[in-house]
Design an enzyme around this catalytic site. Structure first.
Site, mmCIF file in Angstrom:
data_model
loop_
_atom_site.group_PDB
_atom_site.id
_atom_site.type_symbol
_atom_site.label_atom_id
_atom_site.label_comp_id
_atom_site.label_asym_id
_atom_site.label_seq_id
_atom_site.Cartn_x
_atom_site.Cartn_y
_atom_site.Cartn_z
ATOM 1 N N LYS A 34 0.846 -1.191 0.000
ATOM 2 C CA LYS A 34 0.000 0.000 0.000
ATOM 3 C C LYS A 34 0.883 1.243 0.000
ATOM 4 O O LYS A 34 1.722 1.424 0.883
ATOM 5 C CB LYS A 34 -0.917 0.052 1.219
ATOM 6 C CG LYS A 34 -1.868 1.268 1.175
ATOM 7 C CD LYS A 34 -2.661 1.417 2.470
ATOM 8 C CE LYS A 34 -1.897 2.184 3.529
ATOM 9 N NZ LYS A 34 -1.890 3.651 3.294
ATOM 10 N N ASP A 62 -3.482 4.169 -2.224
ATOM 11 C CA ASP A 62 -4.393 4.740 -1.227
ATOM 12 C C ASP A 62 -4.298 6.267 -1.252
ATOM 13 O O ASP A 62 -3.682 6.882 -0.387
ATOM 14 C CB ASP A 62 -4.021 4.195 0.158
ATOM 15 C CG ASP A 62 -4.980 4.640 1.240
ATOM 16 O OD1 ASP A 62 -6.142 4.967 0.915
ATOM 17 O OD2 ASP A 62 -4.567 4.656 2.419
ATOM 18 N N LYS A 64 -7.185 8.245 -1.636
ATOM 19 C CA LYS A 64 -8.416 8.771 -1.032
ATOM 20 C C LYS A 64 -8.956 9.990 -1.792
ATOM 21 O O LYS A 64 -9.209 11.046 -1.214
ATOM 22 C CB LYS A 64 -8.184 9.129 0.439
ATOM 23 C CG LYS A 64 -7.789 7.955 1.330
ATOM 24 C CD LYS A 64 -7.661 8.391 2.790
ATOM 25 C CE LYS A 64 -7.309 7.226 3.696
ATOM 26 N NZ LYS A 64 -5.907 6.794 3.535
ATOM 27 N N ASP A 67 -13.291 14.926 -4.409
ATOM 28 C CA ASP A 67 -13.427 16.197 -5.106
ATOM 29 C C ASP A 67 -14.708 16.122 -5.925
ATOM 30 O O ASP A 67 -15.496 15.190 -5.761
ATOM 31 C CB ASP A 67 -12.191 16.445 -5.990
ATOM 32 C CG ASP A 67 -11.863 17.930 -6.133
ATOM 33 O OD1 ASP A 67 -12.775 18.690 -6.511
ATOM 34 O OD2 ASP A 67 -10.703 18.317 -5.880
ATOM 35 N N THR A 118 -9.845 5.524 10.590
ATOM 36 C CA THR A 118 -9.603 4.830 11.857
ATOM 37 C C THR A 118 -8.988 5.734 12.920
ATOM 38 O O THR A 118 -8.887 5.337 14.078
ATOM 39 C CB THR A 118 -8.685 3.612 11.640
ATOM 40 O OG1 THR A 118 -7.497 4.019 10.950
ATOM 41 C CG2 THR A 118 -9.401 2.548 10.818
ATOM 42 N N ARG A 208 2.937 0.450 10.634
ATOM 43 C CA ARG A 208 3.980 0.638 11.646
ATOM 44 C C ARG A 208 4.351 -0.606 12.441
ATOM 45 O O ARG A 208 5.527 -0.747 12.827
ATOM 46 C CB ARG A 208 3.567 1.779 12.577
ATOM 47 C CG ARG A 208 3.840 3.152 11.972
ATOM 48 C CD ARG A 208 3.142 4.273 12.706
ATOM 49 N NE ARG A 208 1.706 4.286 12.417
ATOM 50 C CZ ARG A 208 0.873 5.221 12.860
ATOM 51 N NH1 ARG A 208 1.327 6.207 13.622
ATOM 52 N NH2 ARG A 208 -0.401 5.176 12.529
#
Length: 231
Positions: A34, A62, A64, A67, A118, A208
């Protein structure tokens, strides 16, 4: 996606050498990579294509997009040469925007809509004027994505069970996954990889816990072993 292992590695860096090292370390244990805004803004289309060609893994892009419909459709077409396996838009952009993105996406790209980030909880939603809790808002936005003909949504593990019951065939992508005992960081609605899969997740996004580990290869292997034991 059903024929792939369920974990995509979130490579959240601007440095190509760092990205390559993380992917090499985790590659035996992940389904794909990703790449998000941090990477893409620093490196662009060409470098992203080179990185993915080098590793040979599916790309979850990713970005996102959010618009007006025409702009989002044009953006989807602009990244189409990368042939992403997954591409994100924001469900909050509305039905017309989602439909425009769907129509512009390559046939091989699965388009998924972000429901509630999240990093947000009910208090954060309230500050933006959303009076529903995160679960209700996620359901509302997932219904919108489904009506627009998208393949699925990005959702917290805390909402995935209710969304799976509501959308049995939907692709449910779950970020913010943290192995037991790991630091949640800025994520507020988390589960372990095993819990998320048991709740109905299709794809897990892990960043992470692998990228910040002392031994990223071992961290990725441990997550893969946890999921293998569950399956």
């Amino acid at each position: 996606m059903s024929n792939l292992p369920p974990v995509f590695l979130a490579v959240d860096t601007t440095e190509a050498s760092r990205a390559r090292a993380l992917i090499r370390a985790a590659q035996p244990h992940i389904a794909g990579v990703k790449l998000g805004l941090e990477w893409f803004c620093a490196n662009g289309l060409s470098s992203t294509g080179s990185l993915m060609a080098e590793c040979g893994l599916p790309l979850f892009l990713d970005l996102k997009f959010h618009d007006i419909p025409n702009t989002v459709a044009a953006a989807v077409k602009a990244v189409a040469p990368l042939q992403p396996a997954l591409l994100t838009v924001h469900a909050a952009g509305g039905l017309a925007m989602l439909a425009a993105a769907r129509d512009a996406a390559p046939a091989a790209t699965q388009l998924v809509a972000v429901t509630v980030l999240t990093s947000l909880d009910a208090a954060d939603l309230g500050a933006t004027g959303v009076t529903e809790d995160t679960a209700a808002q996620a359901v509302r936005l997932a219904d919108l994505a489904r009506a627009a003909g998208l393949d699925g949504v990005v959702t917290s593990a805390r909402e995935v069970s209710s969304l799976r019951a509501r959308w049995p065939e939907g692709l449910l992508v779950v970020p913010g996954v943290r192995p037991a005992g790991a630091d949640a960081g800025d994520q507020k609605r988390v589960m372990t990889p095993r819990e998320a899969m048991a709740a109905g997740a299709s794809v897990l996004v892990v960043g992470r816990p692998i990228s910040a580990a002392d031994d990223p290869a071992q961290a990725a292997a441990s997550i893969a072993a946890e999921l293998a034991a569950w399956a």
